[in-house]
Write an enzyme that holds these catalytic residues in place. Sequence first.
Site, short mmCIF file in Angstrom:
data_model
loop_
_atom_site.label_atom_id
_atom_site.label_comp_id
_atom_site.label_asym_id
_atom_site.label_seq_id
_atom_site.Cartn_x
_atom_site.Cartn_y
_atom_site.Cartn_z
N HIS A 1 -19.19 -18.08 8.32
CA HIS A 1 -20.61 -18.04 8.63
C HIS A 1 -21.14 -16.61 8.79
O HIS A 1 -22.25 -16.31 8.38
CB HIS A 1 -20.91 -18.85 9.90
CG HIS A 1 -20.22 -18.33 11.10
ND1 HIS A 1 -18.89 -18.64 11.38
CD2 HIS A 1 -20.63 -17.52 12.10
CE1 HIS A 1 -18.53 -18.04 12.49
NE2 HIS A 1 -19.56 -17.35 12.95
N GLY B 1 -17.21 -11.34 10.21
CA GLY B 1 -17.96 -10.48 11.12
C GLY B 1 -17.47 -9.05 11.09
O GLY B 1 -18.23 -8.13 10.85
N GLU C 1 -9.93 -11.59 8.65
CA GLU C 1 -9.86 -11.98 7.24
C GLU C 1 -8.74 -11.22 6.53
O GLU C 1 -7.96 -11.79 5.76
CB GLU C 1 -11.21 -11.76 6.57
CG GLU C 1 -12.31 -12.65 7.08
CD GLU C 1 -12.89 -12.26 8.45
OE1 GLU C 1 -13.60 -13.09 9.03
OE2 GLU C 1 -12.64 -11.13 8.93
N HIS D 1 -4.22 4.63 -3.97
CA HIS D 1 -2.91 4.84 -3.33
C HIS D 1 -2.19 3.54 -3.00
O HIS D 1 -0.96 3.51 -3.02
CB HIS D 1 -3.06 5.65 -2.05
CG HIS D 1 -3.46 7.06 -2.28
ND1 HIS D 1 -3.35 8.02 -1.32
CD2 HIS D 1 -3.99 7.69 -3.37
CE1 HIS D 1 -3.78 9.19 -1.79
NE2 HIS D 1 -4.18 9.00 -3.04
N ARG E 1 6.04 3.09 -2.74
CA ARG E 1 5.58 2.61 -1.43
C ARG E 1 5.12 1.16 -1.49
O ARG E 1 5.37 0.38 -0.58
CB ARG E 1 4.46 3.51 -0.91
CG ARG E 1 4.99 4.90 -0.58
CD ARG E 1 3.87 5.88 -0.32
NE ARG E 1 4.43 7.21 -0.10
CZ ARG E 1 3.72 8.32 -0.16
NH1 ARG E 1 2.42 8.26 -0.45
NH2 ARG E 1 4.28 9.48 0.06
#
Length: 150
Positions: free
Chosen positions: A9, A68, A73, A102, A141
């Site tokens: 939302h 938000g 997330e 990177h 990496r």
Amino acid sequence: MFVHLAADHAGFDLKEKLKIYLKELDYEVKDHGAFEYNEKDDYPDFIRSAAKAVAENPEIDRAVVLGGSGQGEAMLANRFQGVRAAVFYGKPYSIIKLSREHNNANVLSLGARFLSEEEAKEAAKLWLKTPFSEDVRHQRRIKKIDVKNG
């Protein structure tokens, strides 16, 4: 390349605007929801689907997810093997470029409560057009990040 979109939302309105914008830039967009505003929804219900889609094709597909702050997330997205989510909720834009150059980030998590529509559009556009550097040290990496089960 598919660009997967998902938001709860807090990011719903911005996701809808980004969806139109990215299609105008000729990206193939798949919307994983939310499909309507519901202040009681939970971000994992939508972000999981977008992250899983990227995990199935992590070197090609990308996702822009919104909430938000973008933090939760990204945490959820990063639980999927091969997903490398970066959070952005304001300047400098150079952090977006570095996440691609990177880290070969394939998910961009935007903090919708901290970004204007124009900032979010600029961030998504810059992130999608920035290539991975392919530098050997960065490849090394990323291999260490993508080790299955830590």
